[in-house]
Scaffold this motif. Structure first.
Motif, PDB file in Angstrom:
ATOM      1  N   ASN A   1       0.805  -1.211   0.000  1.00  0.00           N
ATOM      2  CA  ASN A   1       0.000   0.000   0.000  1.00  0.00           C
ATOM      3  C   ASN A   1       0.845   1.271   0.000  1.00  0.00           C
ATOM      4  N   ASP A   2       2.054   1.215   0.557  1.00  0.00           N
ATOM      5  CA  ASP A   2       2.922   2.387   0.564  1.00  0.00           C
ATOM      6  C   ASP A   2       3.524   2.666  -0.809  1.00  0.00           C
ATOM      7  N   ILE A   3       3.486   1.674  -1.693  1.00  0.00           N
ATOM      8  CA  ILE A   3       4.015   1.853  -3.042  1.00  0.00           C
ATOM      9  C   ILE A   3       2.936   2.359  -3.982  1.00  0.00           C
ATOM     10  N   HIS A   4       1.757   1.740  -3.916  1.00  0.00           N
ATOM     11  CA  HIS A   4       0.638   2.128  -4.779  1.00  0.00           C
ATOM     12  C   HIS A   4      -0.641   1.589  -4.177  1.00  0.00           C
ATOM     13  N   ASN A   5      -1.757   2.249  -4.504  1.00  0.00           N
ATOM     14  CA  ASN A   5      -3.034   1.813  -3.935  1.00  0.00           C
ATOM     15  C   ASN A   5      -3.705   0.707  -4.738  1.00  0.00           C
ATOM     16  N   ARG A   6      -3.086   0.300  -5.849  1.00  0.00           N
ATOM     17  CA  ARG A   6      -3.600  -0.810  -6.646  1.00  0.00           C
ATOM     18  C   ARG A   6      -2.503  -1.840  -6.842  1.00  0.00           C
ATOM     19  N   MET A   7      -2.920  -3.093  -7.045  1.00  0.00           N
ATOM     20  CA  MET A   7      -1.989  -4.165  -7.340  1.00  0.00           C
ATOM     21  C   MET A   7      -2.648  -5.129  -8.314  1.00  0.00           C
ATOM     22  N   PRO A   8      -1.864  -5.967  -9.012  1.00  0.00           N
ATOM     23  CA  PRO A   8      -2.464  -6.940  -9.921  1.00  0.00           C
ATOM     24  C   PRO A   8      -3.309  -7.956  -9.161  1.00  0.00           C
ATOM     25  N   ALA A   9      -4.320  -8.482  -9.823  1.00  0.00           N
ATOM     26  CA  ALA A   9      -5.111  -9.576  -9.259  1.00  0.00           C
ATOM     27  C   ALA A   9      -4.320 -10.862  -9.464  1.00  0.00           C
ATOM     28  N   ILE A  10      -3.595 -11.273  -8.436  1.00  0.00           N
ATOM     29  CA  ILE A  10      -2.703 -12.418  -8.545  1.00  0.00           C
ATOM     30  C   ILE A  10      -3.470 -13.705  -8.274  1.00  0.00           C
ATOM     31  N   LEU A  11      -3.310 -14.664  -9.164  1.00  0.00           N
ATOM     32  CA  LEU A  11      -3.907 -15.988  -8.981  1.00  0.00           C
ATOM     33  C   LEU A  11      -2.900 -16.831  -8.218  1.00  0.00           C
ATOM     34  N   ASP A  12      -3.159 -17.022  -6.937  1.00  0.00           N
ATOM     35  CA  ASP A  12      -2.186 -17.601  -6.025  1.00  0.00           C
ATOM     36  C   ASP A  12      -2.333 -19.119  -5.973  1.00  0.00           C
ATOM     37  N   GLY A  13      -1.547 -19.804  -6.765  1.00  0.00           N
ATOM     38  CA  GLY A  13      -1.546 -21.261  -6.743  1.00  0.00           C
ATOM     39  C   GLY A  13      -2.214 -21.875  -7.954  1.00  0.00           C
ATOM     40  N   GLU A  14      -1.902 -23.143  -8.197  1.00  0.00           N
ATOM     41  CA  GLU A  14      -2.406 -23.849  -9.369  1.00  0.00           C
ATOM     42  C   GLU A  14      -3.912 -23.991  -9.356  1.00  0.00           C
ATOM     43  N   GLU A  15      -4.513 -24.202  -8.194  1.00  0.00           N
ATOM     44  CA  GLU A  15      -5.963 -24.350  -8.133  1.00  0.00           C
ATOM     45  C   GLU A  15      -6.661 -23.077  -8.603  1.00  0.00           C
ATOM     46  N   ALA A  16      -6.143 -21.931  -8.183  1.00  0.00           N
ATOM     47  CA  ALA A  16      -6.734 -20.657  -8.599  1.00  0.00           C
ATOM     48  C   ALA A  16      -6.562 -20.441 -10.092  1.00  0.00           C
ATOM     49  N   VAL A  17      -5.395 -20.790 -10.625  1.00  0.00           N
ATOM     50  CA  VAL A  17      -5.157 -20.645 -12.065  1.00  0.00           C
ATOM     51  C   VAL A  17      -6.124 -21.529 -12.848  1.00  0.00           C
ATOM     52  N   SER A  18      -6.306 -22.764 -12.402  1.00  0.00           N
ATOM     53  CA  SER A  18      -7.202 -23.695 -13.097  1.00  0.00           C
ATOM     54  C   SER A  18      -8.639 -23.185 -13.110  1.00  0.00           C
ATOM     55  N   LYS A  19      -9.106 -22.695 -11.982  1.00  0.00           N
ATOM     56  CA  LYS A  19     -10.477 -22.182 -11.920  1.00  0.00           C
ATOM     57  C   LYS A  19     -10.652 -20.964 -12.808  1.00  0.00           C
ATOM     58  N   TRP A  20      -9.653 -20.107 -12.863  1.00  0.00           N
ATOM     59  CA  TRP A  20      -9.763 -18.895 -13.664  1.00  0.00           C
ATOM     60  C   TRP A  20      -9.774 -19.204 -15.163  1.00  0.00           C
ATOM     61  N   LEU A  21      -8.944 -20.161 -15.565  1.00  0.00           N
ATOM     62  CA  LEU A  21      -8.830 -20.469 -16.991  1.00  0.00           C
ATOM     63  C   LEU A  21      -9.967 -21.338 -17.514  1.00  0.00           C
ATOM     64  N   ASP A  22     -10.448 -22.253 -16.708  1.00  0.00           N
ATOM     65  CA  ASP A  22     -11.400 -23.256 -17.178  1.00  0.00           C
ATOM     66  C   ASP A  22     -12.824 -22.699 -17.207  1.00  0.00           C
ATOM     67  N   PHE A  23     -13.085 -21.767 -18.134  1.00  0.00           N
ATOM     68  CA  PHE A  23     -14.407 -21.141 -18.196  1.00  0.00           C
ATOM     69  C   PHE A  23     -15.470 -22.110 -18.697  1.00  0.00           C
ATOM     70  N   GLY A  24     -15.051 -23.247 -19.255  1.00  0.00           N
ATOM     71  CA  GLY A  24     -16.017 -24.233 -19.718  1.00  0.00           C
ATOM     72  C   GLY A  24     -16.668 -24.992 -18.579  1.00  0.00           C
ATOM     73  N   GLU A  25     -16.020 -25.028 -17.422  1.00  0.00           N
ATOM     74  CA  GLU A  25     -16.530 -25.773 -16.275  1.00  0.00           C
ATOM     75  C   GLU A  25     -16.817 -24.892 -15.059  1.00  0.00           C
ATOM     76  N   VAL A  26     -16.096 -23.792 -14.916  1.00  0.00           N
ATOM     77  CA  VAL A  26     -16.242 -22.929 -13.737  1.00  0.00           C
ATOM     78  C   VAL A  26     -17.077 -21.702 -14.101  1.00  0.00           C
ATOM     79  N   PRO A  27     -18.230 -21.486 -13.442  1.00  0.00           N
ATOM     80  CA  PRO A  27     -19.067 -20.312 -13.729  1.00  0.00           C
ATOM     81  C   PRO A  27     -18.300 -19.020 -13.481  1.00  0.00           C
ATOM     82  N   ALA A  28     -18.643 -17.978 -14.225  1.00  0.00           N
ATOM     83  CA  ALA A  28     -17.946 -16.700 -14.116  1.00  0.00           C
ATOM     84  C   ALA A  28     -18.006 -16.139 -12.701  1.00  0.00           C
ATOM     85  N   GLN A  29     -19.174 -16.238 -12.063  1.00  0.00           N
ATOM     86  CA  GLN A  29     -19.306 -15.697 -10.719  1.00  0.00           C
ATOM     87  C   GLN A  29     -18.381 -16.404  -9.734  1.00  0.00           C
ATOM     88  N   GLU A  30     -18.168 -17.690  -9.937  1.00  0.00           N
ATOM     89  CA  GLU A  30     -17.253 -18.449  -9.076  1.00  0.00           C
ATOM     90  C   GLU A  30     -15.812 -18.016  -9.330  1.00  0.00           C
TER      91      GLU A  30
END
Length: 312
Positions: A165-194
């Motif tokens: 926060n002392d550097i900037h008030n915004r940061m990238p939305a980091i996908l922390d870990g393989e499970e998060a990456v899989s859910k974000w990429l797999d739009f065919g199985e994971v609903p957008a809201q999820e």
């Protein structure tokens, strides 16, 4: 948010760093698309081409959505409805987009950026490090006069975590870990809201101060990402054009003048690319909320036809 990333890994090493398991549990490497368009660099700025990790289903009908590809894309989203042939006429900064402008009827993807190894294993093959995976949105733009489609992306940003926060008030939305990456990429199985629940600040991040040599995108050397304390006493290498500009600014710049008031020293603040920071949160042309709102509204009326990138 910062306007610099680093992705200097060779293609083969980057692919191994992005290894994953498909829906059947098989260990796989993502397939490259247009690999010749990927240019490794220690200092990447907006409008450069960067590797993006996305589901194969985005580009191939009936493909397994858990399978992944890596495709170089332009940093700075060009919406499909942009009708000008000259991209410089897109007078909106689209390198980043705020998470609170995201709506569910869009296709999302994750961007792969480089990670910096310690000096001891700087030249080793990828070992015990993984790319910093940041969530984003992408689009496909067709030139009005015809030609190859242009794939481009924007990095999603969120409120900064406490340590940044002392550097900037915004940061990238980091996908922390393989499970998060899989859910974000797999739009065919994971609903957008999820998937959107993954867009939040994370404290699981390390950072260090770097040299101001990174402020010029012409400089492409390990010094751009080395911890600054390791460069103490070392002469930094800058491009010839940057050196000439520094000399001109020091001797001939008509705008150079002494500050009227003493500037507060901030020795502990990292040298991020300050020229990309928003000077006024109320200035719409510096943000991307207006662009995304217009893009999303038009997308409801005119859904773009799926397109495939040019293959070599």
């Amino acid at each position: 948010m910062c306007g610099r990333t680093s992705c200097h890994l060779p293609r083969e090493v980057l692919a191994r760093a992005c290894a994953y398991r498909d829906r059947q549990g098989h260990q796989r490497l993502p397939e490259w698309r247009d690999p010749d368009r990927y240019c490794p660099s220690y200092n990447k700025s907006p409008r450069s081409s960067n590797p993006v990790l996305l589901s194969r289903l985005h580009l191939e009908k009936d493909a397994d959505s858990s399978e992944r590809i890596i495709a170089p894309m332009r940093w700075g989203l060009v919406p499909y409805w942009f009708r000008e042939a000259d991209l410089s006429k897109l007078q909106i900064n689209t390198s980043n987009c705020r998470s609170d402008t995201i709506m569910e009827k869009r296709s999302f993807k994750s961007e792969q950026v480089g990670a910096v190894a310690s000096p001891e294993d700087w030249e080793k093959v990828w070992d015990n490090w993984r790319p910093l995976t940041m969530a984003g949105i992408f689009d496909c733009w067709e030139p009005p006069a015809g030609g190859d489609c242009l794939y481009s992306y924007s990095i999603i940003t969120v409120d900064s975590c406490k340590v940044l926060n002392d550097i900037h008030n915004r940061m990238p939305a980091i996908l922390d870990g393989e499970e998060a990456v899989s859910k974000w990429l797999d739009f065919g199985e994971v609903p957008a809201q999820e998937a959107l629940k993954l867009i939040r600040p994370t404290e699981n991040i390390a950072f260090h101060r770097v040299s101001s040599v990174v402020n010029s995108s012409r400089n492409n050397a390990p010094e751009c990402v080395f911890p600054l304390h390791l460069l103490a006493g070392k002469e930094l290498t800058v491009s010839a054009s940057s050196q000439k500009m520094l000399q001109w600014l020091a001797t001939k710049s008509p705008k150079k003048e002494e500050p009227r008031t003493p500037q507060k020293a901030e020795p502990d603040v990292p040298q991020w690319s300050s020229q990309f920071l928003q000077k006024s949160p109320g200035t719409p042309k510096r943000g991307s909320a207006g662009l995304l709102e217009r893009w999303l509204k038009q997308g409801q009326e005119e859904e773009p036809v799926a397109k495939r990138p040019h293959t070599q």
